[in-house]
Design a protein around this motif. Sequence first.
Motif, PDB file in Angstrom:
ATOM      1  N   SER A   1       0.852  -1.204   0.000  1.00 18.79           N
ATOM      2  CA  SER A   1       0.000   0.000   0.000  1.00 18.79           C
ATOM      3  C   SER A   1       0.880   1.243   0.000  1.00 18.79           C
ATOM      4  N   GLY A   2       0.237   2.389  -0.214  1.00 20.58           N
ATOM      5  CA  GLY A   2       0.967   3.651  -0.123  1.00 20.58           C
ATOM      6  C   GLY A   2       1.447   3.899   1.300  1.00 20.58           C
TER       7      GLY A   2
ATOM      8  N   LEU B   1       5.373   4.491   2.613  1.00 21.55           N
ATOM      9  CA  LEU B   1       5.885   5.576   3.466  1.00 21.55           C
ATOM     10  C   LEU B   1       6.596   5.015   4.696  1.00 21.55           C
TER      11      LEU B   1
ATOM     12  N   PHE C   1      -3.762  13.241   3.927  1.00 18.11           N
ATOM     13  CA  PHE C   1      -4.506  12.110   4.476  1.00 18.11           C
ATOM     14  C   PHE C   1      -3.773  11.639   5.737  1.00 18.11           C
TER      15      PHE C   1
ATOM     16  N   ALA D   1      -2.868   8.945   6.688  1.00 16.50           N
ATOM     17  CA  ALA D   1      -1.873   7.885   6.437  1.00 16.50           C
ATOM     18  C   ALA D   1      -0.447   8.434   6.518  1.00 16.50           C
ATOM     19  N   THR D   2      -0.227   9.639   6.028  1.00 18.65           N
ATOM     20  CA  THR D   2       1.121  10.235   6.035  1.00 18.65           C
ATOM     21  C   THR D   2       1.620  10.341   7.471  1.00 18.65           C
TER      22      THR D   2
ATOM     23  N   VAL E   1       3.830  16.540   0.508  1.00 17.29           N
ATOM     24  CA  VAL E   1       2.675  15.773   0.014  1.00 17.29           C
ATOM     25  C   VAL E   1       2.254  16.419  -1.305  1.00 17.29           C
TER      26      VAL E   1
ATOM     27  N   ASP F   1       5.585  12.055  -0.306  1.00 20.32           N
ATOM     28  CA  ASP F   1       4.313  11.337  -0.356  1.00 20.32           C
ATOM     29  C   ASP F   1       3.658  11.707  -1.684  1.00 20.32           C
TER      30      ASP F   1
ATOM     31  N   HIS G   1      -0.779  10.856  -4.661  1.00 21.89           N
ATOM     32  CA  HIS G   1      -1.698  11.430  -5.659  1.00 21.89           C
ATOM     33  C   HIS G   1      -1.056  11.624  -7.019  1.00 21.89           C
TER      34      HIS G   1
ATOM     35  N   SER H   1       1.042   5.580  -4.079  1.00 24.38           N
ATOM     36  CA  SER H   1      -0.043   4.658  -3.706  1.00 24.38           C
ATOM     37  C   SER H   1      -0.697   4.172  -4.987  1.00 24.38           C
TER      38      SER H   1
ATOM     39  N   GLY I   1      -3.635   2.481  -4.662  1.00 24.70           N
ATOM     40  CA  GLY I   1      -4.924   2.090  -4.081  1.00 24.70           C
ATOM     41  C   GLY I   1      -6.043   2.181  -5.106  1.00 24.70           C
TER      42      GLY I   1
ATOM     43  N   LYS J   1      -6.633   5.583  -7.207  1.00 22.66           N
ATOM     44  CA  LYS J   1      -5.493   6.420  -7.593  1.00 22.66           C
ATOM     45  C   LYS J   1      -5.338   6.485  -9.118  1.00 22.66           C
TER      46      LYS J   1
ATOM     47  N   GLY K   1      -1.971  -1.309  -3.362  1.00 25.01           N
ATOM     48  CA  GLY K   1      -0.537  -1.439  -3.612  1.00 25.01           C
ATOM     49  C   GLY K   1       0.173  -0.119  -3.428  1.00 25.01           C
TER      50      GLY K   1
ATOM     51  N   TYR L   1      -8.568  17.580   2.974  1.00 33.43           N
ATOM     52  CA  TYR L   1      -8.705  16.687   4.095  1.00 33.43           C
ATOM     53  C   TYR L   1      -9.059  17.498   5.331  1.00 33.43           C
TER      54      TYR L   1
HETATM   55  C1  LIG Z   1      -1.835  11.738   0.535  1.00 33.96           C
HETATM   56  C2  LIG Z   1      -1.927  10.263   0.792  1.00 33.96           C
HETATM   57  N1  LIG Z   1      -0.906   9.648   1.404  1.00 33.96           N
HETATM   58  C3  LIG Z   1      -0.907   8.329   1.650  1.00 33.96           C
HETATM   59  C4  LIG Z   1      -1.984   7.538   1.287  1.00 33.96           C
HETATM   60  C5  LIG Z   1      -1.968   6.089   1.630  1.00 33.96           C
HETATM   61  O1  LIG Z   1      -2.057   5.250   0.538  1.00 33.96           O
HETATM   62  P1  LIG Z   1      -2.765   3.807   0.681  1.00 33.96           P
HETATM   63  O2  LIG Z   1      -4.225   4.032   0.837  1.00 33.96           O
HETATM   64  O3  LIG Z   1      -2.398   3.103  -0.591  1.00 33.96           O
HETATM   65  O4  LIG Z   1      -2.165   3.154   1.881  1.00 33.96           O
HETATM   66  C6  LIG Z   1      -3.069   8.126   0.629  1.00 33.96           C
HETATM   67  C7  LIG Z   1      -4.221   7.299   0.234  1.00 33.96           C
HETATM   68  O5  LIG Z   1      -5.298   7.716  -0.027  1.00 33.96           O
HETATM   69  C8  LIG Z   1      -3.049   9.515   0.384  1.00 33.96           C
HETATM   70  O6  LIG Z   1      -4.068  10.144  -0.225  1.00 33.96           O
END
Ligand SMILES: Cc1ncc(COP(=O)(O)O)c(C=O)c1O
Length: 376
Positions: free
Chosen positions: A59-60, A64, A86, A88-89, A131, A157, A160, A181, A183, A186, A193, A319
């Motif tokens: 995954s993304g 990271l 997001f 996730a970062t 990002v 990151d 996108h 990412s 995902g 995307k 992935g 976000y």
């Molecule tokens: C800015 C950003 N970073 C990281 C991610 C994480 O990627 P993933 O969903 O593949 O884990 C996303 C996913 O939407 C994202 O938009």
Amino acid sequence: MTIAAGAGDNARPYLYGPEEAGVVEALRSGQYGHTAVTDRFEGEVATFLGVSETVAVASGTSALHVALLAAGIGPGDEVIVPSMTFCATVQAILAVGARPCFVEVSPRTLCINSGAVLDAITADTRAVMPVLYGGRAVDLCDVRPALTERGIAVVEDAAHAFGSYNGAQRVGATGALTCFSFGPIKNLTCGQGGMIVPRNPLEADRCRKLRGLGIVESAAWRAEATGYTVDGFGLRVQMSSLNAAIGSAQLAHFDKAETKRKALWRAYANALRGMDGASVVDVDVERSVPHLCAVRVHDRRDQVFRTLRARGVGVGTHYPPNHLQSAFAAWHRPLPVTEQVGREIMTLPFHQRMTEADVETVTAELRQSLAQTATR
Ligand SMILES: Cc1ncc(COP(=O)(O)O)c(C=O)c1O
């Protein structure tokens, strides 16, 4: 007005057709872990980007996580990151035991700039995570020497931004440690992935070990051997052949994603030009493969958002700022620009099934809801 199907979703995957045969072929091979299909996909992405190697992961977010570990970021270290991303970062930073240092973005692009980075550097700063909001490249060339001198890594990151350009090179090919990412929604999807572009062969090796439980040897080598060597910490975040097969089929058609996404974004930008009460976030469409079309709704975003959702228009919010999340309260600092953007941001339906007629429908609905909410 009836909302056309394409305008009802904020985002959705787009398949070109051959993905199905790719998955069936991978399934019939009887092996679904990291296989030669994954190796092939890594090579195809490397060729597409113009880099020597890439490392595929699950995954993304795991891209990271692994990239930060490979860059040696850990407990006690500080990582400069925009709050406008997001979650996730930020979770990836916490996963390695480091601390996020939240910084402002430019209200026009929602990306960080060199000035914000320089102002945020402390004795503990070990990495900067730009990002690439909406697909727009972040150019930190002018501060690279200052960062290198202080031992600060740039970990992009680029979730996108697959396919976008930074100057004359694709994002990923400019010398930063870059994470994509793949995902579901995307620019290029593997189902799930992610992909890392390491800065050198040593870092590539570290990433490969980290994604595979710290095991030194490749999956192919292990199949022929009676043992293996674990020489450090590792995660279980490899990319399965099923996901790689989808990505490989998608990459062969990426020119279509590029053309369609640029055309949709331009159609929105034209339709939104001069609209009272809303302005588009600039994605640098000449150089980008846009992932989002975001607008800032001045004054009354929540009302407009609810009105549009009630009318069946798939608007979203990318976000809510991270420094305002309870989970990240320990690292809160006042960020007035980001807080204002957080109150104004709204993403419009944006995906490859949409037509330019859908764009017209969405913008007409937006115009109408802005007018309605203004008179209340
Ligand atoms: C800015 C950003 N970073 C990281 C991610 C994480 O990627 P993933 O969903 O593949 O884990 C996303 C996913 O939407 C994202 O938009």
